[in-house]
Design a protein around this motif. Sequence first.
Motif, PDB file in Angstrom:
ATOM      1  N   ASP A 494      42.061 -45.712  18.859  1.00 35.24           N
ATOM      2  CA  ASP A 494      42.497 -45.369  20.217  1.00 35.24           C
ATOM      3  C   ASP A 494      42.081 -46.439  21.216  1.00 35.24           C
ATOM      4  OD1 ASP A 494      39.814 -44.982  20.767  1.00 35.24           O
ATOM      5  OD2 ASP A 494      39.901 -42.806  20.645  1.00 35.24           O
ATOM      6  N   SER A 495      42.308 -46.162  22.506  1.00 38.38           N
ATOM      7  CA  SER A 495      42.035 -47.153  23.553  1.00 38.38           C
ATOM      8  C   SER A 495      40.551 -47.417  23.728  1.00 38.38           C
ATOM      9  CB  SER A 495      42.623 -46.684  24.889  1.00 38.38           C
ATOM     10  OG  SER A 495      41.938 -45.534  25.364  1.00 38.38           O
ATOM     11  N   GLN A 496      39.688 -46.533  23.218  1.00 36.81           N
ATOM     12  CA  GLN A 496      38.245 -46.708  23.315  1.00 36.81           C
ATOM     13  C   GLN A 496      37.668 -47.414  22.085  1.00 36.81           C
ATOM     14  OE1 GLN A 496      36.932 -45.027  26.434  1.00 36.81           O
ATOM     15  NE2 GLN A 496      39.139 -45.337  26.543  1.00 36.81           N
ATOM     16  N   SER A 497      38.563 -47.911  21.210  1.00 33.28           N
ATOM     17  CA  SER A 497      38.185 -48.550  19.942  1.00 33.28           C
ATOM     18  C   SER A 497      37.507 -47.572  18.982  1.00 33.28           C
ATOM     19  CB  SER A 497      37.296 -49.785  20.165  1.00 33.28           C
ATOM     20  OG  SER A 497      38.040 -50.828  20.752  1.00 33.28           O
ATOM     21  N   HIS A 498      37.749 -46.263  19.171  1.00 34.49           N
ATOM     22  CA  HIS A 498      37.305 -45.297  18.166  1.00 34.49           C
ATOM     23  C   HIS A 498      38.174 -45.439  16.924  1.00 34.49           C
ATOM     24  CE1 HIS A 498      35.950 -42.697  21.774  1.00 34.49           C
ATOM     25  NE2 HIS A 498      34.886 -43.291  21.248  1.00 34.49           N
ATOM     26  N   ILE A 499      37.587 -45.174  15.764  1.00 32.35           N
ATOM     27  CA  ILE A 499      38.318 -45.135  14.501  1.00 32.35           C
ATOM     28  C   ILE A 499      38.365 -43.674  14.054  1.00 32.35           C
ATOM     29  CG2 ILE A 499      38.389 -45.946  12.107  1.00 32.35           C
ATOM     30  CD1 ILE A 499      36.577 -48.320  13.063  1.00 32.35           C
ATOM     31  N   LEU A 500      39.571 -43.147  13.809  1.00 31.95           N
ATOM     32  CA  LEU A 500      39.732 -41.763  13.385  1.00 31.95           C
ATOM     33  C   LEU A 500      40.365 -41.758  11.999  1.00 31.95           C
ATOM     34  CD1 LEU A 500      40.600 -42.010  16.658  1.00 31.95           C
ATOM     35  CD2 LEU A 500      40.550 -39.532  16.418  1.00 31.95           C
ATOM     36  N   THR A 501      39.765 -41.023  11.060  1.00 32.21           N
ATOM     37  CA  THR A 501      40.304 -40.980   9.706  1.00 32.21           C
ATOM     38  C   THR A 501      40.284 -39.552   9.177  1.00 32.21           C
ATOM     39  OG1 THR A 501      40.172 -41.982   7.498  1.00 32.21           O
ATOM     40  CG2 THR A 501      38.078 -41.481   8.585  1.00 32.21           C
ATOM     41  N   ALA A 502      41.333 -39.182   8.441  1.00 33.08           N
ATOM     42  CA  ALA A 502      41.495 -37.821   7.922  1.00 33.08           C
ATOM     43  C   ALA A 502      40.792 -37.675   6.581  1.00 33.08           C
ATOM     44  CB  ALA A 502      42.983 -37.502   7.770  1.00 33.08           C
ATOM     45  N   ASP A 503      40.092 -36.545   6.419  1.00 35.84           N
ATOM     46  CA  ASP A 503      39.316 -36.306   5.197  1.00 35.84           C
ATOM     47  C   ASP A 503      39.324 -34.803   4.902  1.00 35.84           C
ATOM     48  OD1 ASP A 503      37.362 -36.347   3.120  1.00 35.84           O
ATOM     49  OD2 ASP A 503      35.765 -36.104   4.614  1.00 35.84           O
ATOM     50  N   TYR A 504      40.084 -34.376   3.902  1.00 37.66           N
ATOM     51  CA  TYR A 504      40.186 -32.957   3.529  1.00 37.66           C
ATOM     52  C   TYR A 504      40.624 -32.123   4.730  1.00 37.66           C
ATOM     53  CZ  TYR A 504      38.241 -34.205  -0.976  1.00 37.66           C
ATOM     54  OH  TYR A 504      38.064 -34.766  -2.202  1.00 37.66           O
ATOM     55  N   HIS A 505      39.753 -31.300   5.310  1.00 35.47           N
ATOM     56  CA  HIS A 505      40.187 -30.394   6.377  1.00 35.47           C
ATOM     57  C   HIS A 505      39.587 -30.771   7.728  1.00 35.47           C
ATOM     58  CE1 HIS A 505      42.114 -27.924   3.427  1.00 35.47           C
ATOM     59  NE2 HIS A 505      40.996 -27.833   2.742  1.00 35.47           N
ATOM     60  N   ARG A 506      39.315 -32.039   7.925  1.00 41.00           N
ATOM     61  CA  ARG A 506      38.726 -32.474   9.189  1.00 41.00           C
ATOM     62  C   ARG A 506      39.027 -33.955   9.397  1.00 41.00           C
ATOM     63  NH1 ARG A 506      32.682 -31.797   6.722  1.00 41.00           N
ATOM     64  NH2 ARG A 506      32.814 -33.476   5.187  1.00 41.00           N
ATOM     65  N   ILE A 507      38.666 -34.413  10.591  1.00 37.82           N
ATOM     66  CA  ILE A 507      38.881 -35.812  10.942  1.00 37.82           C
ATOM     67  C   ILE A 507      37.556 -36.386  11.444  1.00 37.82           C
ATOM     68  CG2 ILE A 507      40.032 -37.354  12.590  1.00 37.82           C
ATOM     69  CD1 ILE A 507      42.396 -35.319  12.434  1.00 37.82           C
ATOM     70  N   HIS A 508      37.173 -37.547  10.911  1.00 33.81           N
ATOM     71  CA  HIS A 508      35.952 -38.235  11.337  1.00 33.81           C
ATOM     72  C   HIS A 508      36.285 -39.142  12.523  1.00 33.81           C
ATOM     73  CE1 HIS A 508      33.747 -37.682   7.311  1.00 33.81           C
ATOM     74  NE2 HIS A 508      34.962 -37.157   7.126  1.00 33.81           N
ATOM     75  N   ILE A 509      35.427 -39.127  13.539  1.00 33.53           N
ATOM     76  CA  ILE A 509      35.545 -40.083  14.649  1.00 33.53           C
ATOM     77  C   ILE A 509      34.360 -41.038  14.566  1.00 33.53           C
ATOM     78  CG2 ILE A 509      35.739 -40.410  17.129  1.00 33.53           C
ATOM     79  CD1 ILE A 509      36.678 -37.595  17.429  1.00 33.53           C
ATOM     80  N   LEU A 510      34.665 -42.349  14.480  1.00 31.64           N
ATOM     81  CA  LEU A 510      33.633 -43.388  14.422  1.00 31.64           C
ATOM     82  C   LEU A 510      33.761 -44.280  15.640  1.00 31.64           C
ATOM     83  CD1 LEU A 510      34.381 -44.599  10.763  1.00 31.64           C
ATOM     84  CD2 LEU A 510      33.079 -42.582  11.450  1.00 31.64           C
ATOM     85  N   ASP A 511      32.659 -44.953  15.991  1.00 33.82           N
ATOM     86  CA  ASP A 511      32.802 -45.980  17.021  1.00 33.82           C
ATOM     87  C   ASP A 511      33.255 -47.274  16.347  1.00 33.82           C
ATOM     88  OD1 ASP A 511      30.596 -47.279  15.900  1.00 33.82           O
ATOM     89  OD2 ASP A 511      29.208 -46.674  17.473  1.00 33.82           O
ATOM     90  N   GLN A 512      33.450 -48.336  17.124  1.00 31.90           N
ATOM     91  CA  GLN A 512      34.018 -49.569  16.584  1.00 31.90           C
ATOM     92  C   GLN A 512      33.091 -50.267  15.583  1.00 31.90           C
ATOM     93  OE1 GLN A 512      34.757 -52.232  19.823  1.00 31.90           O
ATOM     94  NE2 GLN A 512      32.593 -52.501  20.334  1.00 31.90           N
TER      95      GLN A 512
END
Length: 554
Positions: A494-512
């Motif tokens: 996203d615009s904040q350089s977060h990395i979002l990835t799908a994993d089973y029944h949830r989504i992980h949000i990481l910083d850059q």
Amino acid sequence: MHPRRSAQEVLLCDLCETVPLQSHCELCNINLCKACVGEHLSDLSKDHKVVPFLRRKATPNYPKCLKHADKHCELHCEECNIPVCITCVSSGKHKGHDMSDILEKLSANTESLQKDLEELEKRIYPRYEKMASNVQTEKAELETKYGKLTTAADQQGEILHREITGIVNQRKSAITEMKTKHLDALKKNTDEITQKMAELKQIMSDLKSILKSNDVSLTSTYKSRNSEFRTLPPKVRVTLPSFSPQKINKDQLNEMFGSLPPLSINTEHGDTMKSAEAVSSPPVKPLLDEPRVTATIDTGYSRYELTSVSCLSEDQVWTRGANNTMKLFNLQSKLLTSIQTKSGNRPDDIAVTRDGDLVYTDYHDNTINLIKNKQIQTVITLQGWRPRYVCCTAGNDLLVTMISDDETQSKVVRYSGSTEKQSIQFDDQGRPLYSSGGYNYKYLSENKNLDICVADCGASAVVVVNQSGKLRFRYTGHPSNTEQSFKPFGITTDSQSHILTADYHRIHILDQDGQFLRYIHCHLRRPWGLCVDIRDNLFVAERHTAKVKKIQYL
């Protein structure tokens, strides 16, 4: 004065606007012709006072009362500072207030107005005229002054171009020299092998002659050299050099080119307007404590078929499933467009370009295709490799994950149009960056800091490299998670350089930098493909429901 009249025109009746006026109603303050006077007086709700037009100034033009439409104001309430009629005074609302004659008030105000007019005409307006003249003179000189600035920028650009051309020529000369040395090494190796082959041919010919002659002396004196030739000549291995472009630091490049201060516009009071060129950084958007689903799109695909989603706009998304049809939906689940692949094969992945066109990969015929105005054009055809997943970069390049035909190798390739610009496959120690075989799901996304983020399901990791292809980090799931292994599928940024990835029944949000921030749950059922729109709304393709969910998480 009426907007349609001038000093040279005949003054017309305010009601019919066609016949010259003759009379004036002082109560309503309108001008009337002879025919319209009777019609005007027929309104018995008011006590009209009609006088000849030329005598209208002889009678004071009292203002109409705002509260009593049939009355005019002859007094002025000093405390309330408003004109009032006799009815207003008798109502008791102005009891105890000082009253003055409206005409006396008018006379005092008229004197003040006259002074204002004199100051405006003789002192203030002439100064505005002079200022306007000065501004016009300054505007006339702008073309010449800004032309000089443009010329200076062009000259500096030519100097930099010459320097860059010189560097490019140096690199090309070095490449040519390395190529010559490479060829010389291979030629030397070839000559050595050719010499050995000539010796072998001679030995084979001699052996045939000995066998054919049945000469005992020749047979007894023969000495075998086979052991000598069993050791093959050394093979020359030359490592092909690779060009590693450095990331261009725009700030340093700007400094090198030369500075141009922002335009500063100041008033005489010292106020400074903000420069029009000033660019503000994107506002920081904190993560919501409770992300929420704001829309759900039913795609009509069968269960387990929906795997990819890509945003065309804030309210339109492209989807692809397990058949050969790609579909465009709005937020109300209305199918806007559907397009079938050129080959009839199922597309592996889709992406929307910066121009709003659709790109899809075709694993089975080794192609990458562009859909523009509903016309499909094959832009890339691969040899020995098969394309899997694709994303479009901020620079309008394509990044594609692909596997070799024998599924033993994986890599990421950058294309500009149909030209390959970069291949990312190994780390600094020559080890593969990405898994091969098994789970070949490798969705990818470019981050705002130009990192390339790959959700490598087979490696149970998110693999992030910088723009040059150098490994930055691997994220293998939150350390506290011991319930199940980490299997990333879709990925987006996203615009904040977060990395979002799908994993089973949830989504992980990481910083850059790969630090875990939090999960998005929202009762997701097997989230798969991901994308974000320009306002950082997250779109999630659910495999179990074949629905796309729009989620607000910032």
